[in-house]
Scaffold this motif. Structure first.
Motif, mmCIF file in Angstrom:
data_model
loop_
_atom_site.group_PDB
_atom_site.id
_atom_site.type_symbol
_atom_site.label_atom_id
_atom_site.label_comp_id
_atom_site.label_asym_id
_atom_site.label_seq_id
_atom_site.Cartn_x
_atom_site.Cartn_y
_atom_site.Cartn_z
ATOM 1 N N GLY A 69 55.962 31.926 63.265
ATOM 2 C CA GLY A 69 54.782 32.744 62.296
ATOM 3 C C GLY A 69 55.154 32.308 61.048
ATOM 4 N N CYS A 70 55.126 30.994 60.579
ATOM 5 C CA CYS A 70 55.470 30.601 59.249
ATOM 6 C C CYS A 70 54.503 30.885 58.157
ATOM 7 N N GLY A 71 53.333 31.303 58.258
ATOM 8 C CA GLY A 71 52.475 31.735 57.214
ATOM 9 C C GLY A 71 52.509 30.610 56.322
ATOM 10 N N SER A 72 52.990 31.109 55.118
ATOM 11 C CA SER A 72 52.813 30.195 53.617
ATOM 12 C C SER A 72 54.131 29.416 53.783
ATOM 13 N N ILE A 89 61.932 23.766 62.377
ATOM 14 C CA ILE A 89 60.593 23.633 63.101
ATOM 15 C C ILE A 89 59.766 24.942 62.811
ATOM 16 N N ALA A 90 58.629 24.866 62.236
ATOM 17 C CA ALA A 90 58.099 25.861 61.683
ATOM 18 C C ALA A 90 56.607 26.025 62.805
ATOM 19 N N VAL A 91 56.642 27.141 63.132
ATOM 20 C CA VAL A 91 55.196 27.089 64.243
ATOM 21 C C VAL A 91 54.376 28.369 63.720
ATOM 22 N N ASP A 92 52.996 28.160 64.068
ATOM 23 C CA ASP A 92 52.084 29.333 63.472
ATOM 24 C C ASP A 92 50.974 29.132 64.423
ATOM 25 N N CYS A 99 48.164 24.606 57.643
ATOM 26 C CA CYS A 99 47.791 23.796 56.354
ATOM 27 C C CYS A 99 48.636 23.982 55.099
ATOM 28 N N LEU A 100 48.830 25.795 55.010
ATOM 29 C CA LEU A 100 49.465 25.988 53.872
ATOM 30 C C LEU A 100 50.847 25.666 53.870
ATOM 31 N N THR A 101 51.714 25.967 54.967
ATOM 32 C CA THR A 101 52.875 25.530 54.992
ATOM 33 C C THR A 101 53.388 24.060 54.703
ATOM 34 N N GLN A 102 52.257 23.370 55.196
ATOM 35 C CA GLN A 102 52.276 21.741 55.036
ATOM 36 C C GLN A 102 52.151 21.612 53.458
ATOM 37 N N GLN A 115 59.341 20.090 60.729
ATOM 38 C CA GLN A 115 58.202 19.987 61.559
ATOM 39 C C GLN A 115 57.500 21.008 61.756
ATOM 40 N N ILE A 116 56.030 21.016 61.304
ATOM 41 C CA ILE A 116 55.127 22.123 61.299
ATOM 42 C C ILE A 116 54.355 21.828 62.687
ATOM 43 N N VAL A 117 54.397 22.886 63.487
ATOM 44 C CA VAL A 117 53.488 22.763 64.854
ATOM 45 C C VAL A 117 52.805 24.081 64.900
ATOM 46 N N PRO A 118 51.319 23.667 65.201
ATOM 47 C CA PRO A 118 50.479 24.758 65.692
ATOM 48 C C PRO A 118 50.585 25.230 66.943
ATOM 49 N N LEU A 119 51.066 26.482 67.271
ATOM 50 C CA LEU A 119 51.639 26.806 68.313
ATOM 51 C C LEU A 119 51.432 28.361 68.530
ATOM 52 N N ASP A 120 50.948 28.868 69.543
ATOM 53 C CA ASP A 120 50.942 30.459 69.747
ATOM 54 C C ASP A 120 52.110 30.769 70.905
ATOM 55 N N VAL A 121 53.163 31.597 70.382
ATOM 56 C CA VAL A 121 54.238 31.703 71.485
ATOM 57 C C VAL A 121 53.968 32.796 72.444
ATOM 58 N N THR A 122 52.667 33.331 72.303
ATOM 59 C CA THR A 122 52.262 34.193 73.424
ATOM 60 C C THR A 122 51.550 33.589 74.764
#
Ligand code: GLN
Length: 241
Positions: A69-72, A89-92, A99-102, A115-122
């Motif tokens: 849940g990296c947010g910004s 490794i930052a996921v959200d 996009c904002l973390t990037q 590494q910024i990864v779109p991911l839903d841990v649930t």
């Protein structure tokens, strides 16, 4: 600053378009979660534990850290900037957050260690996408932890502009927390650590939840208070396979 922005109760961080976190100037944009001052204390605690080496180090001399849940990007980027050997490794699950973390990583010239990864841990099996990076030394998260019934009490600035998904942790605020803890055996090294920001009611709830899941081999090793004196941060350690 336009007075109309204040009248429509837009958070000042969104009006300014940037905000300071741990000495870093980060771009802010709605609806991505605005980092709070207490989260700086979470970062300071992680830094202290890592530099005093009560936490294991990765093969490259610095820890491999997963942020859920990296947010910004506030937590990840401040850890990267203060731990020059670390990798993150930052996921959200939110596209705006990714996009904002990037963008913030680029602004701070930290893209080479994140590494910024779109991911839903649930989502079932989502963690398997993280396996190629190898087991993590640390997992850090300021997850959505507000009890669902408390969401109505949030300030209008928050309710109208911030993504509720970044705040609402379900009935007991534990929905994402329990997912993160359940992932530990798959993602964390033996004796790796998890650092979480939580609600003051959570140390007890998380402690009893962990007792009901001995299969996870996780121990709540420390609880730390925030600057208001409320129990706010948890250090959970994996005790072996
Ligand atoms: N501390 C935040 C607030 O009270 C909540 C943060 C979160 O859910 N992670 O607005």
């Amino acid at each position: 600053m336009s007075p109309s922005c204040l009248l429509c109760r837009m958070p000042v961080q969104y009006i300014l378009g940037e905000w300071d976190f741990q000495g870093l100037s980060l771009k802010m944009a709605p609806p991505v979660f605005i980092p709070r001052p207490e989260t700086e204390e979470l970062v300071e605690w992680v830094l202290k534990e890592v530099t005093q080496s009560s936490c294991p180090m990765g093969a490259q001399g610095g820890p491999l850290i997963l942020e859920v849940g990296c947010g910004s990007g506030a937590i990840s980027l401040s850890l990267l900037s203060q731990l020059p050997q670390s990798r993150v490794i930052a996921v959200d699950k939110g596209e705006a957050a990714i996009c904002l973390t990037q963008e913030n990583a680029q602004r701070l010239r930290l893209l080479d260690r994140i590494q910024i990864v779109p991911l839903d841990v649930t989502l079932e099996g989502s963690w398997s996408h993280l396996l190629p990076w190898g087991p993590m030394d640390l997992v850090v998260s300021n997850p959505p932890y507000i009890f669902h019934q408390d969401m109505e009490q949030l300030a209008p600035e928050i309710r109208s502009y911030e993504d509720p998904v970044a705040l609402d942790g379900g009935e007991e605020g534990m929905d994402i927390i329990t997912h993160i803890l359940a992932l530990a055996p798959w993602l964390l090294k033996d004796s790796g650590s998890i650092f979480l920001e939580v609600d003051p009611r959570h140390p007890e709830l998380v402690g009893s939840w962990l007792q009901s899941r001995p299969d996870l081999s996780l121990d709540l090793v420390a609880v730390r208070k925030d600057f208001c004196g409320r129990p706010r941060f948890l250090h959970i350690r994996r005790s072996g396979p």
